[in-house]
Design an enzyme around this catalytic site. Sequence first.
Site, PDB file in Angstrom:
ATOM      1  N   ASN A  28       4.881   8.490   2.279  1.00  0.00           N
ATOM      2  CA  ASN A  28       3.968   7.977   1.267  1.00  0.00           C
ATOM      3  C   ASN A  28       3.427   9.192   0.503  1.00  0.00           C
ATOM      4  O   ASN A  28       2.527   9.871   0.966  1.00  0.00           O
ATOM      5  CB  ASN A  28       2.846   7.211   1.983  1.00  0.00           C
ATOM      6  N   LYS A  58       1.740  11.361   3.276  1.00  0.00           N
ATOM      7  CA  LYS A  58       1.564  10.847   4.639  1.00  0.00           C
ATOM      8  C   LYS A  58       2.948  10.512   5.166  1.00  0.00           C
ATOM      9  O   LYS A  58       3.804  10.057   4.399  1.00  0.00           O
ATOM     10  CB  LYS A  58       0.726   9.573   4.629  1.00  0.00           C
ATOM     11  N   ARG A  99       7.188   4.703  -0.071  1.00  0.00           N
ATOM     12  CA  ARG A  99       6.251   3.838  -0.779  1.00  0.00           C
ATOM     13  C   ARG A  99       6.315   4.219  -2.260  1.00  0.00           C
ATOM     14  O   ARG A  99       6.157   5.395  -2.612  1.00  0.00           O
ATOM     15  CB  ARG A  99       4.838   4.071  -0.267  1.00  0.00           C
ATOM     16  N   HIS A 119      -1.104  -2.647  -4.124  1.00  0.00           N
ATOM     17  CA  HIS A 119      -1.381  -2.772  -2.680  1.00  0.00           C
ATOM     18  C   HIS A 119      -0.559  -3.908  -2.068  1.00  0.00           C
ATOM     19  O   HIS A 119      -0.954  -4.497  -1.048  1.00  0.00           O
ATOM     20  CB  HIS A 119      -2.878  -3.096  -2.410  1.00  0.00           C
ATOM     21  N   HIS A 154      -8.256  -6.135   0.328  1.00  0.00           N
ATOM     22  CA  HIS A 154      -7.939  -4.760   0.739  1.00  0.00           C
ATOM     23  C   HIS A 154      -9.043  -3.853   0.197  1.00  0.00           C
ATOM     24  O   HIS A 154      -9.169  -3.669  -1.013  1.00  0.00           O
ATOM     25  CB  HIS A 154      -6.568  -4.369   0.172  1.00  0.00           C
ATOM     26  N   ASN A 205      -9.968   3.277  -0.394  1.00  0.00           N
ATOM     27  CA  ASN A 205     -10.417   4.035  -1.571  1.00  0.00           C
ATOM     28  C   ASN A 205     -10.148   3.224  -2.822  1.00  0.00           C
ATOM     29  O   ASN A 205     -10.960   3.140  -3.722  1.00  0.00           O
ATOM     30  CB  ASN A 205      -9.691   5.375  -1.644  1.00  0.00           C
ATOM     31  N   ARG A 212     -13.232   4.269  -9.131  1.00  0.00           N
ATOM     32  CA  ARG A 212     -12.744   3.478 -10.275  1.00  0.00           C
ATOM     33  C   ARG A 212     -13.708   2.321 -10.552  1.00  0.00           C
ATOM     34  O   ARG A 212     -14.172   1.676  -9.602  1.00  0.00           O
ATOM     35  CB  ARG A 212     -11.340   2.918  -9.980  1.00  0.00           C
ATOM     36  N   ASP A 260     -17.674   7.909  -0.423  1.00  0.00           N
ATOM     37  CA  ASP A 260     -17.346   7.430   0.921  1.00  0.00           C
ATOM     38  C   ASP A 260     -18.385   6.392   1.321  1.00  0.00           C
ATOM     39  O   ASP A 260     -19.588   6.673   1.326  1.00  0.00           O
ATOM     40  CB  ASP A 260     -17.336   8.609   1.903  1.00  0.00           C
ATOM     41  N   LEU A 261     -17.926   5.211   1.657  1.00  0.00           N
ATOM     42  CA  LEU A 261     -18.859   4.115   1.934  1.00  0.00           C
ATOM     43  C   LEU A 261     -19.793   4.426   3.101  1.00  0.00           C
ATOM     44  O   LEU A 261     -20.927   3.950   3.139  1.00  0.00           O
ATOM     45  CB  LEU A 261     -18.109   2.808   2.198  1.00  0.00           C
ATOM     46  N   GLY A 272      -9.651   0.645   5.215  1.00  0.00           N
ATOM     47  CA  GLY A 272     -10.750   1.440   5.785  1.00  0.00           C
ATOM     48  C   GLY A 272     -12.109   0.755   5.745  1.00  0.00           C
ATOM     49  O   GLY A 272     -12.799   0.669   6.767  1.00  0.00           O
ATOM     50  N   ILE A 273     -12.487   0.241   4.591  1.00  0.00           N
ATOM     51  CA  ILE A 273     -13.796  -0.416   4.462  1.00  0.00           C
ATOM     52  C   ILE A 273     -13.736  -1.831   5.042  1.00  0.00           C
ATOM     53  O   ILE A 273     -14.604  -2.236   5.819  1.00  0.00           O
ATOM     54  CB  ILE A 273     -14.228  -0.444   2.976  1.00  0.00           C
ATOM     55  N   GLU A 296     -11.919  -3.106   7.290  1.00  0.00           N
ATOM     56  CA  GLU A 296     -11.789  -3.154   8.748  1.00  0.00           C
ATOM     57  C   GLU A 296     -13.041  -2.648   9.458  1.00  0.00           C
ATOM     58  O   GLU A 296     -13.315  -3.028  10.594  1.00  0.00           O
ATOM     59  CB  GLU A 296     -10.586  -2.303   9.198  1.00  0.00           C
ATOM     60  N   GLU A 309       0.615  -0.230   6.383  1.00  0.00           N
ATOM     61  CA  GLU A 309       1.609  -0.192   5.309  1.00  0.00           C
ATOM     62  C   GLU A 309       2.862   0.552   5.753  1.00  0.00           C
ATOM     63  O   GLU A 309       3.976   0.181   5.397  1.00  0.00           O
ATOM     64  CB  GLU A 309       0.997   0.479   4.066  1.00  0.00           C
TER      65      GLU A 309
HETATM   66  P1  ADP Z   1      -6.891   4.843   1.343  1.00  0.00           P
HETATM   67  O1  ADP Z   1      -5.752   4.514   2.289  1.00  0.00           O
HETATM   68  O2  ADP Z   1      -6.957   3.974   0.133  1.00  0.00           O
HETATM   69  O3  ADP Z   1      -7.061   6.290   1.057  1.00  0.00           O
HETATM   70  P2  ADP Z   1      -8.583   3.868   3.508  1.00  0.00           P
HETATM   71  O4  ADP Z   1      -8.008   2.519   3.705  1.00  0.00           O
HETATM   72  O5  ADP Z   1      -8.341   4.907   4.538  1.00  0.00           O
HETATM   73  O6  ADP Z   1      -8.247   4.438   2.085  1.00  0.00           O
HETATM   74  O7  ADP Z   1     -10.162   3.665   3.335  1.00  0.00           O
HETATM   75  C1  ADP Z   1     -10.993   4.732   3.037  1.00  0.00           C
HETATM   76  C2  ADP Z   1     -12.433   4.228   2.958  1.00  0.00           C
HETATM   77  O8  ADP Z   1     -12.773   3.595   4.194  1.00  0.00           O
HETATM   78  C3  ADP Z   1     -13.419   5.340   2.747  1.00  0.00           C
HETATM   79  O9  ADP Z   1     -14.053   5.180   1.506  1.00  0.00           O
HETATM   80  C4  ADP Z   1     -14.455   5.145   3.815  1.00  0.00           C
HETATM   81  O10 ADP Z   1     -15.692   5.008   3.178  1.00  0.00           O
HETATM   82  C5  ADP Z   1     -14.154   3.799   4.427  1.00  0.00           C
HETATM   83  N1  ADP Z   1     -14.439   3.803   5.861  1.00  0.00           N
HETATM   84  C6  ADP Z   1     -13.724   4.376   6.857  1.00  0.00           C
HETATM   85  N2  ADP Z   1     -14.338   4.198   8.046  1.00  0.00           N
HETATM   86  C7  ADP Z   1     -15.475   3.480   7.791  1.00  0.00           C
HETATM   87  C8  ADP Z   1     -16.546   2.974   8.599  1.00  0.00           C
HETATM   88  N3  ADP Z   1     -16.577   3.156   9.915  1.00  0.00           N
HETATM   89  N4  ADP Z   1     -17.536   2.291   7.976  1.00  0.00           N
HETATM   90  C9  ADP Z   1     -17.519   2.100   6.647  1.00  0.00           C
HETATM   91  N5  ADP Z   1     -16.545   2.539   5.832  1.00  0.00           N
HETATM   92  C10 ADP Z   1     -15.535   3.229   6.400  1.00  0.00           C
END
Ligand code: ADP
Length: 396
Positions: free
Chosen positions: A7, A14, A90, A179, A205, A208, A238, A279-280, A327-328, A330, A381
């Site tokens: 990817n 990755k 990808r 996605h 989804h 980021n 974005r 970052d959330l 990430g968010i 989940e 993915e």
């Molecule tokens: P990508 O693959 O698009 O780069 P991810 O799916 O890895 O992104 O998601 C990244 C986002 O997930 C980050 O913005 C981060 O804020 C959020 N994130 C990761 N772990 C947590 C958590 N424990 N609580 C809240 N948000 C999280």
Amino acid sequence: MYILVINSGSSSIKYQLFDMPSEQVVCFGGIERIGSKEAVFSYNTISVSMTENMEIQTHKAGLKQIAERLLHVEKGVIADSEEVKAVGHRVVHGGNSFSNTTVIDAFVKEKIKTFSALAPLHNPANLEGIVLAEVLFPHALQVAVFDTAFHQSMPEKARKYAIPKELFTNHNIQAYGFHGTSHKYVTAKTLEHLKLVGSKLITIHLGNGCSITAVKNGKSLDHSMGFAPSNGLIMGSRSGDIDHSIIFHLANKLDYDLTEIEALLLKKSGLLGLTGYNDLRDIQKEAQQGNPDCRLALEMAAYRIKKYIGAYAAVMNGLDGIVFTAGIGENSAILRKMICEDLDVFGIRLDSDKNDAKSDGLREIQSESSQVKILVVPTNEELEIAKQAFELHALL
Ligand code: ADP
């Protein structure tokens, strides 16, 4: 049989090496900050786990580094590049040329190049990864898995914009959706888990990049991202949906040029523009400590998603399940709660304890009275790409 998944992002690669069909991950890792003297290279196997800072200026150098590590006499996992039977790539934008996973040939590469204009941050890097993998793994089948493919099922009424029709006919200006590999993967997992065939799902989804799909009977019916991966939900940097008059105003009244506007909307907006953080986790922490910008940003992000849930429940005339992933999706119980609050009108009711419980696996988090299933489904993915490459290899 070994399948390598690559990817290639704008500044990262990755990778994962799978043993198929057992789906066992033999090796995984990545390179971040390509183009810097302090690129971060990670490499993990069952017995080795390492992260190193090193100078990696180009994707070419990065991929070479990965191949060398895989083949390393002591730390490597393969003795010969021939052991890799397929490389799954990808590819972000396949336009309307590809609705399925495809064996890469000169025609496919030319198409990926053509669609670079629509995904300038992604497609050139994807193509570079392909060209290099052909050199480094010359015996492997090179396979492209397109982010846009899952959304090829969107009907014209969902994919067309209300602009002069020759722009669609002559220049392919339409919604493509992104996605797709993730939306497809979590859809399949959900249908398998709920033992559903006919179904109305909304897959969300949230990473980021963030996007939401109305999935009817396993197929994408509508989706929040459009012509490029920028429309729809509020993302890390974005803006998602905005009134396009703002673009004219920025250009005509505030003297922005188009490059500046593009950077503003794609790299300086979203959560970052609203709060200073993208970052959330930081935003949630700040919000808990009373930061009003961070509180509002969370409310805005949840509100935008709610609006799409309402719209997609309407266009599907019903809803069986909503699925959170990435990430968010989940990990953020807070955002999931804010999204699901006050959606009783659709029969959506969250169970707070189940929502708060920590788990890495697929889980249901709705209350007993909820008519709609609410699921958290970890996306994968890379595995989806490996499976598709494996299936294609088996057919040839
Ligand atoms: P990508 O693959 O698009 O780069 P991810 O799916 O890895 O992104 O998601 C990244 C986002 O997930 C980050 O913005 C981060 O804020 C959020 N994130 C990761 N772990 C947590 C958590 N424990 N609580 C809240 N948000 C999280």
